[in-house]
Motif scaffolding. Structure first.
Motif, mmCIF file in Angstrom:
data_model
loop_
_atom_site.group_PDB
_atom_site.id
_atom_site.type_symbol
_atom_site.label_atom_id
_atom_site.label_comp_id
_atom_site.label_asym_id
_atom_site.label_seq_id
_atom_site.Cartn_x
_atom_site.Cartn_y
_atom_site.Cartn_z
ATOM 1 N N GLU A 104 -20.464 23.372 -54.748
ATOM 2 C CA GLU A 104 -20.470 23.537 -53.305
ATOM 3 C C GLU A 104 -19.374 24.524 -52.924
ATOM 4 O O GLU A 104 -18.303 24.546 -53.526
ATOM 5 C CB GLU A 104 -20.192 22.187 -52.644
ATOM 6 N N MET A 105 -19.637 25.344 -51.930
ATOM 7 C CA MET A 105 -18.640 26.264 -51.411
ATOM 8 C C MET A 105 -18.597 26.104 -49.899
ATOM 9 O O MET A 105 -19.644 26.071 -49.254
ATOM 10 C CB MET A 105 -18.969 27.717 -51.752
ATOM 11 N N ILE A 106 -17.401 25.976 -49.368
ATOM 12 C CA ILE A 106 -17.239 25.840 -47.923
ATOM 13 C C ILE A 106 -16.617 27.123 -47.398
ATOM 14 O O ILE A 106 -15.545 27.522 -47.853
ATOM 15 C CB ILE A 106 -16.350 24.632 -47.573
ATOM 16 N N LEU A 107 -17.282 27.751 -46.464
ATOM 17 C CA LEU A 107 -16.804 28.981 -45.852
ATOM 18 C C LEU A 107 -16.357 28.660 -44.429
ATOM 19 O O LEU A 107 -17.140 28.162 -43.627
ATOM 20 C CB LEU A 107 -17.909 30.040 -45.826
ATOM 21 N N VAL A 108 -15.098 28.915 -44.136
ATOM 22 C CA VAL A 108 -14.563 28.647 -42.807
ATOM 23 C C VAL A 108 -14.434 29.981 -42.078
ATOM 24 O O VAL A 108 -13.695 30.859 -42.515
ATOM 25 C CB VAL A 108 -13.179 27.948 -42.883
ATOM 26 N N GLN A 109 -15.158 30.107 -40.998
ATOM 27 C CA GLN A 109 -15.085 31.313 -40.181
ATOM 28 C C GLN A 109 -14.217 31.031 -38.961
ATOM 29 O O GLN A 109 -14.098 29.880 -38.525
ATOM 30 C CB GLN A 109 -16.492 31.743 -39.735
ATOM 31 N N ASN A 110 -13.624 32.068 -38.434
ATOM 32 C CA ASN A 110 -12.780 31.965 -37.245
ATOM 33 C C ASN A 110 -11.647 30.948 -37.437
ATOM 34 O O ASN A 110 -11.295 30.207 -36.525
ATOM 35 C CB ASN A 110 -13.614 31.593 -36.005
#
Length: 122
Positions: A104-110
């Motif tokens: 799993e990969m979590i991408l946090v934007q802003n």
């Protein structure tokens, strides 16, 4: 080895190359690392020492292995320290880790806006 500032001839003190040279405090030994490889992969590091004479003419003894192991190789810096008596070394020893697969990969934007909301400005 080469006199600085020159002129002078250049002499090789290692027999298999080496990196990260360091003088002993008394100037009688030169320490350096060699990395042994197998199949293009670094397998272990050897810590080497050469006894040298710095009189009117430079002399170098035969290189000898002090110890070997799986020690960190950091590009651009020596990566080890030597005690004043030249008998102990401080190095980072790498431990083998089992491979971990990423499921799993979590991408946090802003994230800057979220950080600003959580940490009040002073």
């Amino acid at each position: 080895m080469q006199p600085y500032p020159g002129p002078g001839r250049r002499l090789q003190v290692s027999t298999e190359g080496g990196t990260a040279p360091a003088w002993s405090r008394d100037g009688r030994e030169l320490f350096y690392k060699t990395t042994q490889t197998a199949g293009g992969q670094a397998t272990f590091t050897r810590m080497m020492a050469v006894t040298v004479g710095l009189g009117p003419t430079f002399t170098a003894g035969a290189p000898r292995v002090l110890f070997q192991g799986n020690y960190g190789a950091t590009a651009g810096i020596r990566g080890y320290g030597v005690t004043a008596d030249g008998r102990r070394f401080l190095m980072v020893q790498q431990k083998e880790r089992p491979p971990v697969s990423a499921s799993e990969m979590i991408l946090v934007q802003n994230w800057i806006e979220e950080l600003k909301a959580r940490v009040p400005a002073k």
